[in-house]
Design an enzyme around this catalytic site. Structure first.
Site, PDB file in Angstrom:
ATOM      1  N   ASN A   1       1.564   4.390   7.465  1.00  0.00           N
ATOM      2  CA  ASN A   1       1.226   3.127   6.808  1.00  0.00           C
ATOM      3  C   ASN A   1       2.044   1.941   7.317  1.00  0.00           C
ATOM      4  O   ASN A   1       1.559   0.815   7.311  1.00  0.00           O
ATOM      5  CB  ASN A   1       1.420   3.282   5.296  1.00  0.00           C
ATOM      6  CG  ASN A   1       1.422   1.956   4.575  1.00  0.00           C
ATOM      7  OD1 ASN A   1       0.396   1.289   4.462  1.00  0.00           O
ATOM      8  ND2 ASN A   1       2.606   1.552   4.097  1.00  0.00           N
TER       9      ASN A   1
ATOM     10  N   LYS B   1      -2.907  -2.232  16.855  1.00  0.00           N
ATOM     11  CA  LYS B   1      -3.641  -1.335  15.958  1.00  0.00           C
ATOM     12  C   LYS B   1      -4.790  -0.648  16.704  1.00  0.00           C
ATOM     13  O   LYS B   1      -5.108   0.517  16.438  1.00  0.00           O
ATOM     14  CB  LYS B   1      -4.171  -2.107  14.755  1.00  0.00           C
ATOM     15  CG  LYS B   1      -3.096  -2.714  13.865  1.00  0.00           C
ATOM     16  CD  LYS B   1      -2.224  -1.658  13.200  1.00  0.00           C
ATOM     17  CE  LYS B   1      -2.907  -1.027  12.008  1.00  0.00           C
ATOM     18  NZ  LYS B   1      -1.986  -0.115  11.274  1.00  0.00           N
TER      19      LYS B   1
ATOM     20  N   VAL C   1      -5.998  -6.572   1.724  1.00  0.00           N
ATOM     21  CA  VAL C   1      -5.271  -6.227   0.501  1.00  0.00           C
ATOM     22  C   VAL C   1      -4.233  -7.287   0.145  1.00  0.00           C
ATOM     23  O   VAL C   1      -3.629  -7.918   1.018  1.00  0.00           O
ATOM     24  CB  VAL C   1      -4.592  -4.847   0.658  1.00  0.00           C
ATOM     25  CG1 VAL C   1      -4.007  -4.376  -0.672  1.00  0.00           C
ATOM     26  CG2 VAL C   1      -5.595  -3.818   1.169  1.00  0.00           C
TER      27      VAL C   1
ATOM     28  N   THR D   1      -1.199  -7.759  -0.285  1.00  0.00           N
ATOM     29  CA  THR D   1       0.181  -7.448   0.060  1.00  0.00           C
ATOM     30  C   THR D   1       0.785  -8.680   0.722  1.00  0.00           C
ATOM     31  O   THR D   1       0.093  -9.674   0.964  1.00  0.00           O
ATOM     32  CB  THR D   1       0.239  -6.266   1.033  1.00  0.00           C
ATOM     33  OG1 THR D   1      -0.461  -6.633   2.245  1.00  0.00           O
ATOM     34  CG2 THR D   1      -0.423  -5.024   0.439  1.00  0.00           C
TER      35      THR D   1
ATOM     36  N   TYR E   1      -1.074  -8.027  16.693  1.00  0.00           N
ATOM     37  CA  TYR E   1      -1.374  -7.065  15.632  1.00  0.00           C
ATOM     38  C   TYR E   1      -2.657  -6.301  15.951  1.00  0.00           C
ATOM     39  O   TYR E   1      -2.698  -5.064  15.887  1.00  0.00           O
ATOM     40  CB  TYR E   1      -1.514  -7.807  14.308  1.00  0.00           C
ATOM     41  CG  TYR E   1      -1.895  -6.941  13.135  1.00  0.00           C
ATOM     42  CD1 TYR E   1      -1.012  -5.995  12.629  1.00  0.00           C
ATOM     43  CD2 TYR E   1      -3.140  -7.080  12.523  1.00  0.00           C
ATOM     44  CE1 TYR E   1      -1.359  -5.200  11.545  1.00  0.00           C
ATOM     45  CE2 TYR E   1      -3.502  -6.299  11.437  1.00  0.00           C
ATOM     46  CZ  TYR E   1      -2.605  -5.359  10.953  1.00  0.00           C
ATOM     47  OH  TYR E   1      -2.962  -4.577   9.881  1.00  0.00           O
TER      48      TYR E   1
ATOM     49  N   ILE F   1       0.826  -1.203   0.000  1.00  0.00           N
ATOM     50  CA  ILE F   1       0.000   0.000   0.000  1.00  0.00           C
ATOM     51  C   ILE F   1       0.862   1.255   0.000  1.00  0.00           C
ATOM     52  O   ILE F   1       0.554   2.230  -0.697  1.00  0.00           O
ATOM     53  CB  ILE F   1      -0.943  -0.006   1.221  1.00  0.00           C
ATOM     54  CG1 ILE F   1      -1.959  -1.145   1.103  1.00  0.00           C
ATOM     55  CG2 ILE F   1      -1.664   1.332   1.357  1.00  0.00           C
ATOM     56  CD1 ILE F   1      -2.799  -1.350   2.351  1.00  0.00           C
TER      57      ILE F   1
END
Length: 271
Positions: free
Chosen positions: A112, A189, A216, A218, A185, A36
């Site tokens: 990001n 976040k 996404v 990625t 994670y 991203i």
């Protein structure tokens, strides 16, 4: 979350200002070497009269690919080293922007960079894994804002601080992600969401918000998909980036700041 962009969003992607920007627009993106982050760098570089600052861990290895990106007339890219697990790199990088590149203000800062490397249950999660995730996913965005705050205040546009979030961090919808072994994670976040919302309340001049980029394709997104028994994530980087850019362009203090919005249409996620 997957979904296609409206034609309106697609038309706006490369032309956020119908009458042209009031002056050079300065964008800063962390984690800019891939996924991203790289997609955002590419999109912002296609906008005329833009300075696009790519902050990343390894300048030497990332520079050749980034330097090959198309750059619009009157635009430029600046690449600066930033380790997200460092407590001092953000301040040093801002000093580099000022002293070596003559950058005096920032208009849009996108936090990001993130990590997700521990995939076990909360009941047995080693503390060191949680600490590492908190450093990159929560402390680093806080340090980023603290380092860039004065330059954001110099913006003659509506200064924006944007966190790339994750729906796994919502308490309300935790039941939807209860099978995902991403405790470190998710909680890191979640803590970052709190801080960005706090920035919104503390700074009346700032538009600060979180964007759900979708699930996404990625490295991190595909790894998460495989953990859930799927071959890959559903959302392409291109679609995610287009939606993120549209949400940034339309964001205002009154309608967006302090919220967690979905990249496809700007609707809000619950906390």
């Amino acid at each position: 979350m997957n979904g296609s962009l409206s034609q309106h969003d697609q038309e706006r992607l490369s032309t956020p200002y119908r009458d042209g920007p009031p002056e050079e627009t300065v964008y800063l993106v962390t984690g800019a070497s891939r996924g991203i982050g790289r997609g955002l760098i590419e999109a912002f570089l296609q906008r005329p009269k833009s300075t696009v600052v790519a902050w990343l861990r390894n300048v030497r290895t990332a520079t050749p690919a980034l330097s090959a990106l198309t750059v619009a007339e009157g635009s430029r890219m600046i690449i600066v080293q930033l380790n997200s697990d460092s407590e001092t790199d953000a301040q040093a990088a801002v000093q580099t922007l000022r002293e070596e590149h003559g950058v005096t203000h920032l208009d849009v800062v996108v936090a990001n960079a993130a990590m997700a490397t521990n995939f076990g249950p909360a009941s047995t999660m080693p503390l060191e894994h949680l600490q590492a995730h908190m450093m990159v996913n929560m402390y680093a965005p806080v340090l980023l804002f603290q380092a860039t705050r004065l330059m954001l205040q110099q913006s003659k546009q509506q200064a924006k601080f944007v966190l790339i979030g994750a729906p796994i961090s919502t308490i309300t919808n935790m039941h939807d992600y209860s099978r995902a072994p991403l405790t470190a994670y998710g909680v890191s976040k979640l803590a970052a969401n709190y801080m960005v919302r706090k920035f919104h309340f503390e700074n009346k001049w700032l538009t600060a918000f979180i964007i759900d980029p979708g699930h996404v394709q990625t490295d991190m997104g595909d790894q998460g998909a495989r953990l859930m028994g799927r071959p890959q994530a559903p959302t392409t980087v291109a679609d995610s980036v287009a939606g993120i850019c549209a949400r940034i362009d339309e964001a205002t203090k009154e309608t967006t700041s302090g919220h967690f919005v979905i990249h496809t249409d700007g609707s809000q996620l619950p906390w």
